[in-house]
Design an enzyme around this catalytic site. Sequence first.
Site, PDB file in Angstrom:
ATOM      1  N   ARG A  55      38.977   0.087  98.176  1.00 13.06           N
ATOM      2  CA  ARG A  55      40.162   0.901  97.865  1.00 13.06           C
ATOM      3  C   ARG A  55      40.520   1.843  99.017  1.00 13.06           C
ATOM      4  O   ARG A  55      41.698   2.155  99.217  1.00 13.06           O
ATOM      5  CB  ARG A  55      39.928   1.693  96.578  1.00 13.06           C
ATOM      6  CG  ARG A  55      40.136   0.836  95.339  1.00 13.06           C
ATOM      7  CD  ARG A  55      39.824   1.582  94.061  1.00 13.06           C
ATOM      8  NE  ARG A  55      40.378   0.891  92.919  1.00 13.06           N
ATOM      9  CZ  ARG A  55      39.996   1.090  91.667  1.00 13.06           C
ATOM     10  NH1 ARG A  55      39.057   1.968  91.388  1.00 13.06           N
ATOM     11  NH2 ARG A  55      40.563   0.420  90.682  1.00 13.06           N
ATOM     12  N   LYS A  79      35.093  -0.625  80.225  1.00 11.74           N
ATOM     13  CA  LYS A  79      36.122   0.257  79.634  1.00 11.74           C
ATOM     14  C   LYS A  79      36.692  -0.415  78.394  1.00 11.74           C
ATOM     15  O   LYS A  79      37.861  -0.838  78.337  1.00 11.74           O
ATOM     16  CB  LYS A  79      37.215   0.555  80.661  1.00 11.74           C
ATOM     17  CG  LYS A  79      36.709   1.423  81.811  1.00 11.74           C
ATOM     18  CD  LYS A  79      37.792   1.693  82.834  1.00 11.74           C
ATOM     19  CE  LYS A  79      37.255   2.509  83.995  1.00 11.74           C
ATOM     20  NZ  LYS A  79      38.202   2.580  85.124  1.00 11.74           N
ATOM     21  N   GLY A 130      38.147  -1.990  90.553  1.00 12.85           N
ATOM     22  CA  GLY A 130      37.218  -1.456  91.545  1.00 12.85           C
ATOM     23  C   GLY A 130      35.890  -2.185  91.516  1.00 12.85           C
ATOM     24  O   GLY A 130      35.389  -2.651  92.554  1.00 12.85           O
ATOM     25  N   GLY A 173      42.629  -1.622  85.352  1.00  6.26           N
ATOM     26  CA  GLY A 173      43.437  -1.287  84.180  1.00  6.26           C
ATOM     27  C   GLY A 173      44.929  -1.326  84.491  1.00  6.26           C
ATOM     28  O   GLY A 173      45.738  -1.790  83.682  1.00  6.26           O
TER      29      GLY A 173
HETATM   30  N1  LIG Z   1      27.201  -5.818  79.076  1.00 15.62           N
HETATM   31  C1  LIG Z   1      27.455  -4.691  79.719  1.00 15.62           C
HETATM   32  N2  LIG Z   1      26.938  -3.514  79.305  1.00 15.62           N
HETATM   33  C2  LIG Z   1      27.172  -2.365  79.986  1.00 15.62           C
HETATM   34  N3  LIG Z   1      27.939  -2.291  81.086  1.00 15.62           N
HETATM   35  C3  LIG Z   1      28.478  -3.429  81.537  1.00 15.62           C
HETATM   36  C4  LIG Z   1      28.273  -4.676  80.882  1.00 15.62           C
HETATM   37  N4  LIG Z   1      28.935  -5.623  81.576  1.00 15.62           N
HETATM   38  C5  LIG Z   1      29.526  -5.007  82.613  1.00 15.62           C
HETATM   39  N5  LIG Z   1      29.259  -3.696  82.607  1.00 15.62           N
HETATM   40  C6  LIG Z   1      29.646  -2.680  83.598  1.00 15.62           C
HETATM   41  O1  LIG Z   1      31.051  -2.610  83.678  1.00 15.62           O
HETATM   42  C7  LIG Z   1      31.351  -1.878  84.864  1.00 15.62           C
HETATM   43  C8  LIG Z   1      32.727  -2.256  85.353  1.00 15.62           C
HETATM   44  O2  LIG Z   1      33.676  -2.135  84.299  1.00 15.62           O
HETATM   45  P1  LIG Z   1      35.199  -1.682  84.511  1.00 15.62           P
HETATM   46  O3  LIG Z   1      35.856  -1.905  83.203  1.00 15.62           O
HETATM   47  O4  LIG Z   1      35.211  -0.305  85.093  1.00 15.62           O
HETATM   48  O5  LIG Z   1      35.727  -2.756  85.580  1.00 15.62           O
HETATM   49  P2  LIG Z   1      36.597  -2.584  86.901  1.00 15.62           P
HETATM   50  O6  LIG Z   1      36.634  -3.885  87.578  1.00 15.62           O
HETATM   51  O7  LIG Z   1      36.071  -1.433  87.725  1.00 15.62           O
HETATM   52  O8  LIG Z   1      38.023  -2.227  86.383  1.00 15.62           O
HETATM   53  P3  LIG Z   1      38.829  -0.818  86.563  1.00 15.62           P
HETATM   54  O9  LIG Z   1      39.334  -0.822  87.955  1.00 15.62           O
HETATM   55  O10 LIG Z   1      39.868  -0.866  85.500  1.00 15.62           O
HETATM   56  O11 LIG Z   1      37.833   0.279  86.339  1.00 15.62           O
HETATM   57  C9  LIG Z   1      30.256  -2.230  85.841  1.00 15.62           C
HETATM   58  O12 LIG Z   1      29.697  -1.038  86.354  1.00 15.62           O
HETATM   59  C10 LIG Z   1      29.244  -3.032  85.011  1.00 15.62           C
HETATM   60  O13 LIG Z   1      27.899  -2.649  85.234  1.00 15.62           O
HETATM   61  O1  LIG Z   2      39.235   2.619  88.451  1.00 20.22           O
HETATM   62  C1  LIG Z   2      40.394   2.601  88.016  1.00 20.22           C
HETATM   63  O2  LIG Z   2      40.821   1.672  87.277  1.00 20.22           O
HETATM   64  C2  LIG Z   2      41.358   3.672  88.437  1.00 20.22           C
HETATM   65  O3  LIG Z   2      40.887   4.429  89.515  1.00 20.22           O
HETATM   66  C3  LIG Z   2      41.694   4.555  87.259  1.00 20.22           C
HETATM   67  O4  LIG Z   2      40.551   5.210  86.784  1.00 20.22           O
HETATM   68  P1  LIG Z   2      40.484   5.674  85.249  1.00 20.22           P
HETATM   69  O5  LIG Z   2      40.352   4.423  84.420  1.00 20.22           O
HETATM   70  O6  LIG Z   2      39.283   6.581  85.153  1.00 20.22           O
HETATM   71  O7  LIG Z   2      41.773   6.389  84.931  1.00 20.22           O
END
Ligand SMILES: Nc1ncnc2c1ncn2[C@@H]1O[C@H](COP(=O)(O)OP(=O)(O)OP(=O)(O)O)[C@@H](O)[C@H]1O
Ligand SMILES: O=C(O)[C@H](O)COP(=O)(O)O
Length: 387
Positions: A21, A189, A342, A366
């Site tokens: 990022r 999330k 991310g 998201g």
């Molecule tokens: N079964 C699980 N239990 C707990 N945590 C999990 C599991 N599967 C994945 N994760 C965790 O989910 C996290 C990533 O989730 P997240 O929803 O933040 O995805 P993202 O790609 O970063 O999307 P965003 O940019 O929206 O945050 C990772 O740190 C991973 O360890």
């Molecule tokens: O990681 C993301 O998806 C963005 O930086 C937004 O973060 P947030 O879900 O904590 O608002």
Amino acid sequence: MLVRSDFNVPLENGKITDPGRILASVPTLAQLADAGAKVIITAHLGRPKGEPDPALSLAPVAARLSAELGRNVQLAGDVVGSDALARAEGLTDGDVLLLENIRFDPRETAKDDAERAGLAKALVELVGDDGAFVSDGFGVVHRKQASVYDVASLLPSYAGDLVAAEVEVLKRITTDVEHPYAVVLGGSKVSDKLAVIEALAPKVDTLVIGGGMAFTFIKAQGSPVGDSLLQEDMVDTCKELLDRFGDVIHLPHDIVVADEFAADAETSIAFTRDGFTEGMGLDIGPGSVERFSAVLRSAKTVFWNGPMGVFEFERFSTGTRGVAEAIAAATQDGAFSVVGGGDSAAAVRSFGLPDDAFSHISTGGGASLEYLEGKELPGLTVLEQGA
Ligand SMILES: Nc1ncnc2c1ncn2[C@@H]1O[C@H](COP(=O)(O)OP(=O)(O)OP(=O)(O)O)[C@@H](O)[C@H]1O
Ligand SMILES: O=C(O)[C@H](O)COP(=O)(O)O
């Protein structure tokens, strides 16, 4: 010039594990500084509770950004306090100042419009009334927050190059999509992302669900999930979604269960139909990797957000790696693929897959999902409406 960037990067012991990022934000920032603007950047890191948290300081980001820009990036010791103000006043043309984590100020994420407006006004004071706002943090444009939304109605505001480029790519997977179209959802999330399923399910041929997302569905199917990530209040919603879209939704049929949340946890495989009462599911099982990979390999359009497991621990990275490799293989066969988020992008890079193994790696998780869902993104709408 005030710039909103998304520097919400993964950290491990204070070290940035994936600078994606930051790197994606550099072109806009370099362009502004090279043109002689006094650049003040605001960004968040993690989800602090509206007060300073040293573990979520933007200090590592300032250091990395300095190196990437080849310019000293000052870090203010506060968000809009006396240090930020003094530094802003001392800027000369081409200087770059990063404000401390905007979410250290509770007004950033406040529900109350007046509270957010108060912080937005304080940001405007830093750049002066004749300043302008560049919204370049695509990953955060789905948030109605002071530094994303409110500030844009106080200053002449523009979309930065990163935001414009991301929107261009996402348009391509919302109009005239080539089928089969597969969306893969995972990550942690859960409450944010469960809501998008209803909107996406009618548009796609396959909706693969893994990661922390899966357990609320597995519970909805009647199986116990031990101490796995669970959104208890959404179990009924998941039941309804399975009733309506059961033919599109693909859930893991086996799970890697850990006895604790640790890199060296003891593991076992549980079948989803039986469930498990002890331990927590930290990855999809080997049978699920195989099934998911088969369906993804034949897709013509793929969007993926959210890892299939806790990929940060080698032992629980197999599912995420398998899905990443299947999408890369589909891309090589001509599919259009977008990886968003991310951690999802960090996962792909940690497996050594080059960025060009996919058609696009988006900085938005998201944000991309909500765009695909057809939702209005406050941080984009406010730019269209103008100040
Ligand atoms: N079964 C699980 N239990 C707990 N945590 C999990 C599991 N599967 C994945 N994760 C965790 O989910 C996290 C990533 O989730 P997240 O929803 O933040 O995805 P993202 O790609 O970063 O999307 P965003 O940019 O929206 O945050 C990772 O740190 C991973 O360890
Ligand atoms: O990681 C993301 O998806 C963005 O930086 C937004 O973060 P947030 O879900 O904590 O608002």
